[in-house]
Design a protein around this motif. Structure first.
Motif, mmCIF file in Angstrom:
data_model
loop_
_atom_site.group_PDB
_atom_site.id
_atom_site.type_symbol
_atom_site.label_atom_id
_atom_site.label_comp_id
_atom_site.label_asym_id
_atom_site.label_seq_id
_atom_site.Cartn_x
_atom_site.Cartn_y
_atom_site.Cartn_z
ATOM 1 N N PRO A 143 43.233 2.500 28.442
ATOM 2 C CA PRO A 143 44.407 3.303 27.707
ATOM 3 C C PRO A 143 45.702 3.083 28.230
ATOM 4 O O PRO A 143 46.694 3.550 27.466
ATOM 5 N N HIS A 144 45.859 2.414 29.333
ATOM 6 C CA HIS A 144 47.249 2.166 29.950
ATOM 7 C C HIS A 144 47.551 1.029 29.717
ATOM 8 O O HIS A 144 47.051 0.016 30.371
ATOM 9 N N LEU A 145 48.761 0.320 28.923
ATOM 10 C CA LEU A 145 49.314 -0.774 28.838
ATOM 11 C C LEU A 145 49.884 -1.414 30.321
ATOM 12 O O LEU A 145 49.729 -2.597 30.385
ATOM 13 N N SER A 146 50.259 -0.433 31.223
ATOM 14 C CA SER A 146 50.895 -1.003 32.370
ATOM 15 C C SER A 146 49.724 -1.431 33.438
ATOM 16 O O SER A 146 49.995 -1.796 34.528
ATOM 17 N N ARG A 147 48.467 -1.282 33.035
ATOM 18 C CA ARG A 147 47.433 -1.565 34.062
ATOM 19 C C ARG A 147 46.663 -2.619 33.501
ATOM 20 O O ARG A 147 45.592 -2.808 33.800
ATOM 21 N N VAL A 148 46.997 -3.563 32.525
ATOM 22 C CA VAL A 148 46.349 -4.550 32.164
ATOM 23 C C VAL A 148 45.763 -5.530 33.097
ATOM 24 O O VAL A 148 44.507 -5.862 33.132
#
Length: 334
Positions: A143-148
């Motif tokens: 769900p979080h782009l920052s955790r790709v």
């Protein structure tokens, strides 16, 4: 080592049993046999009672075809390709690469349903599917782009570990149109032509991607054929697959935007799911009535199907939601 342990076991058992009465001896021997079966990694008993990976392929293609014919409506192109792909892959004792299929179409056209039929038939027992069929929801799992970067590592480890446990693992990725850019490329090494990667063989694995992206292109082509008085059954598959490949590669909302999986031709099949017409929605309503235990009311079937056929505005030829809301409409109408 296993053979040696077995030999020691069967040598020691006769020495232990004389002190027991016949009934106790039978119970002891029976219990020992059960224990031995449970300790064996792929014994029939262990695979009947516990979770284990099937030692031989159990995918019944004739049952899958029957399920497709009876339960999937308006998707002759998709089901034909899926069956051909599965037959080719399962026929090989050691496939050169995993089977990779990308399913494209509007919501409600049957992409998830087809993948669930495959999953239901991949193993003979339901309990096996809990361990060897893996479903990734983009919204839920990524769900979080920052955790790709973290997702990439987790995804690689998850696939590596599960294929190590069972070579014939099935991975289903839904909502690909919402997947962060570049994430799917992290599994590229596992989808290629490799004998093994660090001692793990991936050739028997199956990967299925579910994608709404490309659905507009598929609908555009189907509508053009209808307007030219041509049958949807005559739409050339090769043309559709090529157009889908180009569409999702250039589409920022596809999950495959500029993906190396496409550049390196690692996706074996781009499978179009056509928009559902009025007659197909009717069949969905009919099937849902049976599922909910109601009689097949033709007037009700017509009413619901007509209400769901809404695209394009003038012709009202297709259902923009496919059969997605049929179950709830039937429940509200009874």
């Amino acid at each position: 080592m296993k053979l040696m342990n077995a030999a020691v076991f069967f040598i020691l058992v006769p020495a232990l049993t004389p002190a027991l009465d016949p009934l106790s001896t039978s119970i002891f021997m029976g219990g020992a046999a059960v224990a031995w079966q449970l300790l064996s990694p792929h014994s029939w008993l262990k695979c009947s009672l516990l979770e284990c990976c099937s030692v031989k392929d159990t995918l019944n293609l004739s049952v899958i075809k029957m399920d497709f014919d009876q339960k999937v409506f308006g998707q002759h192109l998709a089901t034909q390709i899926v069956l051909r792909a599965l037959r080719t892959h399962m026929h090989s004792k050691r496939p050169r690469k995993p089977l990779v299929m990308s399913l494209h179409g509007w919501t409600g056209t049957g992409k998830s349903f087809v993948s669930s039929i495959i999953a239901e038939n991949l193993y003979q027992l339901n309990v096996w599917r809990q361990m060897f069929v893996h479903h990734f929801s983009t919204v839920l799992h990524f769900p979080h782009l920052s955790r790709v970067h973290l997702y990439k590592e987790q995804l690689q480890n998850w696939i590596r570990g599960n294929v190590s446990a069972c070579p014939r693992s099935l991975f289903i990725f839904s909502e690909m149109d919402q997947m962060p850019h570049g994430l799917v490329d992290s599994i590229m090494p596992f989808l290629g032509y490799h004998e093994e990667i660090n001692g793990v063989y991936y050739g028997k694995a199956i990967f299925i991607f579910l994608n709404n992206a490309g659905g507009d292109k598929v609908t555009e082509i189907a509508l053009d054929y209808w307007r030219r008085l041509k049958r949807r059954e005559d739409i050339p598959m090769k043309e559709l697959q090529s157009l889908l490949s180009e569409e999702v590669f250039s589409n920022r909302n596809s999950g495959f935007f500029h993906s190396q999986l496409i550049q390196k031709n690692l996706i074996d099949y781009f499978i179009p799911f056509l928009p559902l017409e009025y007659k197909h929605v009717r069949e969905c309503v009919r099937a849902e009535l049976r599922t909910q235990g109601h009689p097949e009311d033709e007037d009700l079937i017509t009413e619901i199907a007509l209400a769901m056929t809404d695209y394009p505005g003038e012709e009202r030829l297709y259902s923009s939601k496919g059969c997605k809301t049929v179950a709830s409409r039937v429940a509200l109408s009874i």
